[in-house]
Design a protein around this motif. Structure first.
Motif, PDB file in Angstrom:
ATOM      1  N   GLU A   1      13.418  22.383 -26.768  1.00 59.48           N
ATOM      2  CA  GLU A   1      13.186  22.894 -25.421  1.00 59.48           C
ATOM      3  C   GLU A   1      11.909  22.313 -24.849  1.00 59.48           C
ATOM      4  O   GLU A   1      11.041  21.849 -25.590  1.00 59.48           O
ATOM      5  CB  GLU A   1      13.096  24.432 -25.444  1.00 59.48           C
ATOM      6  N   ARG A   2      11.779  22.390 -23.549  1.00 60.01           N
ATOM      7  CA  ARG A   2      10.556  21.948 -22.877  1.00 60.01           C
ATOM      8  C   ARG A   2       9.376  22.760 -23.419  1.00 60.01           C
ATOM      9  O   ARG A   2       9.458  23.981 -23.542  1.00 60.01           O
ATOM     10  CB  ARG A   2      10.697  22.175 -21.374  1.00 60.01           C
ATOM     11  N   GLY A   3       8.296  22.074 -23.773  1.00 65.50           N
ATOM     12  CA  GLY A   3       7.105  22.755 -24.268  1.00 65.50           C
ATOM     13  C   GLY A   3       7.031  22.860 -25.780  1.00 65.50           C
ATOM     14  O   GLY A   3       6.008  23.272 -26.316  1.00 65.50           O
ATOM     15  N   ASP A   4       8.114  22.481 -26.498  1.00 65.31           N
ATOM     16  CA  ASP A   4       8.065  22.504 -27.966  1.00 65.31           C
ATOM     17  C   ASP A   4       7.175  21.373 -28.463  1.00 65.31           C
ATOM     18  O   ASP A   4       7.163  20.286 -27.898  1.00 65.31           O
ATOM     19  CB  ASP A   4       9.461  22.330 -28.559  1.00 65.31           C
ATOM     20  N   VAL A   5       6.454  21.615 -29.539  1.00 68.01           N
ATOM     21  CA  VAL A   5       5.635  20.580 -30.169  1.00 68.01           C
ATOM     22  C   VAL A   5       6.465  19.962 -31.286  1.00 68.01           C
ATOM     23  O   VAL A   5       7.000  20.664 -32.144  1.00 68.01           O
ATOM     24  CB  VAL A   5       4.313  21.164 -30.708  1.00 68.01           C
ATOM     25  N   LEU A   6       6.573  18.624 -31.268  1.00 66.68           N
ATOM     26  CA  LEU A   6       7.402  17.913 -32.235  1.00 66.68           C
ATOM     27  C   LEU A   6       6.667  17.676 -33.543  1.00 66.68           C
ATOM     28  O   LEU A   6       5.440  17.550 -33.561  1.00 66.68           O
ATOM     29  CB  LEU A   6       7.833  16.558 -31.654  1.00 66.68           C
ATOM     30  N   SER A   7       7.437  17.596 -34.629  1.00 65.30           N
ATOM     31  CA  SER A   7       6.899  17.212 -35.932  1.00 65.30           C
ATOM     32  C   SER A   7       7.821  16.153 -36.516  1.00 65.30           C
ATOM     33  O   SER A   7       8.939  15.941 -36.030  1.00 65.30           O
ATOM     34  CB  SER A   7       6.810  18.422 -36.869  1.00 65.30           C
TER      35      SER A   7
END
Length: 143
Positions: free
Chosen positions: A29-35
């Protein structure tokens, strides 16, 4: 006749091979921080793979829009994470030497670490200019 010849040339032309590219393993979703764990490798057409970021480049970045599973992540799909979000309650800090004065406030815009941001001081109802320093904290310059 020209059309038939063109179709024969198109059919005979070699198609570029699909390349292994890092793609999202799940929808984000918009605003999620990726790993790095959000990625898997898949074979996609070269046109789709163009401009894809590696998992190392995208890790720690915040998504700017909703991204579906199986799609590569490009530079315009991510941005540095926001420390302060518009409408969020923040701590306004004035630091001068060993002196630290804090007050509750409300952010009037989104900001990443080190970005300028305007905040409303809830104690005085005044708008102040500051810099986002950490999650939920804005530091203003001492007069």
């Amino acid at each position: 006749m020209l059309t038939a010849a063109l179709l024969m040339l198109t059919a005979a032309a070699p198609q570029p091979a699909n390349a292994p590219v890092p793609v999202l393993a799940r929808a984000v979703e918009r605003g999620d921080v990726l790993s790095s764990a959000d990625f898997e490798t898949a074979r996609v057409a070269p046109a789709v793979a163009r401009g894809a970021l590696s998992p190392a480049e995208a890790a720690g970045q915040e998504t700017t829009r909703r991204l579906s599973a199986g799609s590569p992540v490009r530079a315009n799909d991510v941005a540095p994470p926001r420390m302060v979000r518009r409408g969020e309650t923040v701590t306004i800090a004035l630091i001068s030497g060993a002196l630290r004065i804090t007050s509750p406030g409300r952010a009037l815009a989104d900001a990443g670490r080190g970005d300028p941001v305007r905040v409303l001081n809830l104690a005085t109802n005044r708008t102040l200019e500051g810099v986002a320093t950490s999650s939920g904290e804005v530091q203003i310059a001492a007069p």
